[in-house]
Scaffold this motif. Structure first.
Motif, PDB file in Angstrom:
ATOM      1  N   SER A  79       1.159  -1.241  -0.269  1.00 40.56           N
ATOM      2  CA  SER A  79      -0.259   0.234  -0.158  1.00 40.56           C
ATOM      3  C   SER A  79       1.028   1.090  -0.069  1.00 40.56           C
ATOM      4  N   VAL A  80       0.105   2.492  -0.895  1.00 38.76           N
ATOM      5  CA  VAL A  80       1.452   3.577  -0.419  1.00 38.76           C
ATOM      6  C   VAL A  80       1.791   4.357   1.069  1.00 38.76           C
ATOM      7  N   GLU A  81       0.649   3.604   2.123  1.00 37.21           N
ATOM      8  CA  GLU A  81       0.697   4.354   3.136  1.00 37.21           C
ATOM      9  C   GLU A  81       2.059   3.779   4.028  1.00 37.21           C
ATOM     10  N   ASN A  82       1.678   1.866   3.978  1.00 42.73           N
ATOM     11  CA  ASN A  82       2.719   1.391   4.289  1.00 42.73           C
ATOM     12  C   ASN A  82       4.255   1.957   4.085  1.00 42.73           C
ATOM     13  N   LEU A 127      10.121   6.152   4.887  1.00 36.58           N
ATOM     14  CA  LEU A 127      10.136   7.520   6.004  1.00 36.58           C
ATOM     15  C   LEU A 127      11.021   7.398   7.065  1.00 36.58           C
ATOM     16  N   ALA A 128      10.774   6.059   7.362  1.00 37.64           N
ATOM     17  CA  ALA A 128      11.710   5.341   8.798  1.00 37.64           C
ATOM     18  C   ALA A 128      12.996   5.087   8.443  1.00 37.64           C
ATOM     19  N   GLY A 129      13.530   4.936   6.597  1.00 38.22           N
ATOM     20  CA  GLY A 129      14.585   4.621   6.123  1.00 38.22           C
ATOM     21  C   GLY A 129      15.314   5.607   6.098  1.00 38.22           C
ATOM     22  N   LEU A 130      14.587   6.762   5.914  1.00 39.83           N
ATOM     23  CA  LEU A 130      15.283   8.391   5.877  1.00 39.83           C
ATOM     24  C   LEU A 130      15.448   9.011   7.742  1.00 39.83           C
ATOM     25  N   GLY A 131      14.980   7.738   8.154  1.00 37.09           N
ATOM     26  CA  GLY A 131      15.312   8.336   9.645  1.00 37.09           C
ATOM     27  C   GLY A 131      14.523   9.153  10.476  1.00 37.09           C
ATOM     28  N   THR A 158       0.321   8.593  -5.938  1.00 37.49           N
ATOM     29  CA  THR A 158       1.552   7.600  -6.253  1.00 37.49           C
ATOM     30  C   THR A 158       2.292   7.145  -4.573  1.00 37.49           C
ATOM     31  N   LEU A 159       3.243   6.607  -4.886  1.00 36.56           N
ATOM     32  CA  LEU A 159       4.439   6.042  -3.638  1.00 36.56           C
ATOM     33  C   LEU A 159       5.114   7.039  -3.841  1.00 36.56           C
ATOM     34  N   ASP A 160       5.784   7.557  -5.072  1.00 36.49           N
ATOM     35  CA  ASP A 160       7.002   8.975  -5.009  1.00 36.49           C
ATOM     36  C   ASP A 160       6.690   9.935  -4.966  1.00 36.49           C
ATOM     37  N   LEU A 161       5.186  10.634  -5.196  1.00 40.02           N
ATOM     38  CA  LEU A 161       4.693  11.924  -4.820  1.00 40.02           C
ATOM     39  C   LEU A 161       4.395  11.768  -3.694  1.00 40.02           C
ATOM     40  N   ALA A 162       3.742  11.031  -2.156  1.00 41.96           N
ATOM     41  CA  ALA A 162       3.529  10.701  -1.460  1.00 41.96           C
ATOM     42  C   ALA A 162       4.752  10.839  -0.563  1.00 41.96           C
ATOM     43  N   LEU A 196       6.175  15.122  -0.759  1.00 40.02           N
ATOM     44  CA  LEU A 196       5.414  15.984  -0.096  1.00 40.02           C
ATOM     45  C   LEU A 196       5.422  15.547   1.502  1.00 40.02           C
ATOM     46  N   SER A 197       5.419  14.252   1.896  1.00 36.37           N
ATOM     47  CA  SER A 197       5.484  14.527   2.846  1.00 36.37           C
ATOM     48  C   SER A 197       7.663  14.629   3.253  1.00 36.37           C
ATOM     49  N   LEU A 198       7.658  14.540   2.676  1.00 37.77           N
ATOM     50  CA  LEU A 198       9.400  14.956   3.486  1.00 37.77           C
ATOM     51  C   LEU A 198       9.329  16.625   3.106  1.00 37.77           C
TER      52      LEU A 198
END
Length: 200
Positions: free
Chosen positions: A152-155, A161-165, A186-190, A193-195
């Motif tokens: 899933s995109v969320e998972n 993001l966890a991998g990025l610290g 999409t996963l990339d967009l999510a 935007l989160s970053l």
């Protein structure tokens, strides 16, 4: 021996979380993969547990799936791979990736994990090559209650993001808002935007 905990998710840190069962807070060490898919505190989660009893301590190690727990048990049979190193390996590689890495004889699958050098990686490949045939191939284990699993995109974004610290506690609210505002992201967009939000 404790084999499972069902309770309220408390504090989530880099390598562990607290599961509150009827007012008793159990400190559970876990991989970043498991920690990243725990429900938001103080929601209820069920975590599979491996109890390790030593002379000086009793430690609890938690897992999102029985598959991950099986790999933890297998990895810790290798000389030089303790519980901490096994969790580090499970943090950087899924069950399927570990299986592929062992079958391909690829040391880099394991050297990406903290505490694993080329020599230990070689030992892991050698000792587990004949044992992995009995292991699940990846993704078929039933997920524990209250834990997100599957593609899933969320998972996937939470794992990235966890991998990025970023801790789940800070990343999840931002990601949730991003996905609500961008329904078909999409996963990339999510992730992008989160970053952008987290960088503020």
């Amino acid at each position: 021996m404790i084999g499972q905990l069902t309770g309220l998710v408390g504090q989530v840190e880099n390598e562990r979380c607290i599961i509150d069962v009827n007012g008793v807070g159990y400190v559970v060490s876990a991989s970043t993969r498991t920690l990243s898919v725990l429900p938001r505190p103080p929601e209820v989660a069920r975590v599979l547990v491996e109890t390790v009893v030593r002379e000086d301590a009793i430690q609890l190690f938690g897992f999102a799936t029985s598959e991950e727990r099986d790999w933890f048990r297998l990895l810790t049979t290798v000389q030089g791979v303790g519980a901490k190193v096994a969790l580090a390996i499970l943090s950087v590689g899924s069950a399927g990736e570990l299986l592929l890495g062992i079958n391909a004889g690829d040391k880099t699958t394991f050297t990406r994990a903290a505490g694993v050098g080329p020599r230990l990686a070689e030992r892991i490949l050698t000792e587990l090559r004949n044992k992995v045939a009995k292991m699940p191939g990846g993704g078929t284990a039933a997920p524990a209650m209250g834990i997100v699993s599957g593609p899933s995109v969320e998972n996937d974004a939470l794992l990235a993001l966890a991998g990025l610290g970023f801790r789940r506690a800070e990343a999840w609210p931002v990601l949730s808002r991003v996905l609500t505002e961008n329904e078909n992201a999409t996963l990339d967009l999510a992730i992008r935007l989160s970053l952008k939000e987290l960088a503020r």
